[in-house]
Design an enzyme around this catalytic site. Sequence first.
Site, PDB file in Angstrom:
ATOM      1  CB  CYS A  94      32.173  41.226  29.313  1.00  0.00           C
ATOM      2  SG  CYS A  94      31.882  39.492  28.967  1.00  0.00           S
ATOM      3  CG  HIS A 115      29.793  43.438  26.891  1.00  0.00           C
ATOM      4  ND1 HIS A 115      30.585  42.860  25.920  1.00  0.00           N
ATOM      5  CD2 HIS A 115      29.278  42.412  27.619  1.00  0.00           C
ATOM      6  CE1 HIS A 115      30.551  41.544  26.064  1.00  0.00           C
ATOM      7  NE2 HIS A 115      29.767  41.254  27.086  1.00  0.00           N
ATOM      8  CG  ASN A 147      29.316  38.184  24.621  1.00  0.00           C
ATOM      9  OD1 ASN A 147      30.468  38.560  24.785  1.00  0.00           O
ATOM     10  ND2 ASN A 147      28.432  38.192  25.596  1.00  0.00           N
TER      11      ASN A 147
END
Length: 359
Positions: free
Chosen positions: A129, A284, A315
């Site tokens: 990520c 993020h 996500n």
Amino acid sequence: MSTVAKGTGTLQAPVGARYAGMLGVGGYRPERVVTNDEVCTWIDSTDAWIRERTGIVSRRWAAGEETVIDMAEHAAGPALEMAGITADRLSAVIVATVTHTMQTPAAAPILATRLGAKDAAAFDISAACAGYCHGISLASDMVRGGSAEYVLVVGVEKLSDITDKRDRGSAFIFADGAGAAVIGPSDTPGIGPTVWGSDGEKWEAISQRVPWDKIVALQEEEAATGKPADWVAAGAIDATEASTLKMAGQTVFRWAVWSMAPVAQQAIEAAGITAADLDAFIPHQANMRITDAMIKQLKLPADIPVARDIAETGNTSAASIPLAIERMLREQEVPRGGLALQIGFGAGLAYAAQVVRLP
Ligand SMILES: CC(C)(COP(=O)(O)OP(=O)(O)OC[C@H]1O[C@@H](n2cnc3c(N)ncnc32)[C@H](O)[C@@H]1OP(=O)(O)O)[C@@H](O)C(=O)NCCC(=O)NCCS
């Protein structure tokens, strides 16, 4: 025999642009919308619980045959268009991903060729990520260091491939998509210093359940004995689950909330600005509650636009920040040329943050 000592020649050092900037962004969201209600047909959960704990209302999952390279290509087009350059001017293509399905070759050379970035340096980076922010840092340094003029950075994931649909702790969170940015020379500073790091002690907080070598060994054992191998001892229910992600949700949550706000704060300070100068906060898109906790800790101005793309995108790991930027610009939630604080964090554990001027 020559008596002239070797090693006395003068090397040319590369000369780069004084500053680097973000010249264009683009995003790609796969067509298929996966609602929380659909997720609740796989796991024992509710739409209300998923919304409350993560902020996710729906997410996008790629079609079966759609690859990370396909998605990256869709995101790169609009990024190049906004930057006003054609792909043949790219000196490098960097793909941040953990879901390209081949260990080698990397996705980036294939993407570069598809785009027409002939002879561009091309490589993947594996920082989960945090991958996109790592890519932006590298690209900025490459432009300023003289090893590239224009660099395409793509964050792309097909996390549906490695999501265990039976796992109540993670099946609702991960999604697919691609976001891209073009980095190139700029007359003024466009990318602030990167604050980054890692904590390998917590590598197990988010990881593939069983490493490939162990999967192969267990499959060989099954083939040789004709009996099921002990997948549970290896960390998975069975063979189909072995290559999926496992996540210690609370460990990740606590780490992100307590350790990442100071990193974001350092990035603001390193950029020589204050939170009041920011036009947007684009963390993020891990979990909406993590974002809210960071806003509080950073004491961001109440009216600052904050990326909340997770609600409809889920996500998407390395893709989440450029996708959120693309949406905020498209929906005119932030001004073109505004200052944005971006921070990526996740498996590794690894993190990277910087303040950027939006294209
Ligand atoms: C994953 C996450 C949402 C789980 O939430 P949590 O509050 O930690 O969940 P817990 O495992 O502690 O369980 C809390 C309760 O919810 C229940 N629960 C767990 N998963 C559930 C689900 N999918 N649906 C409904 N209830 C669930 C548990 O049974 C437990 O119930 P109890 O209190 O009656 O015992 C949360 O830990 C999180 O967001 N972590 C960060 C993950 C992240 O951001 N990952 C990306 C990083 S890149």
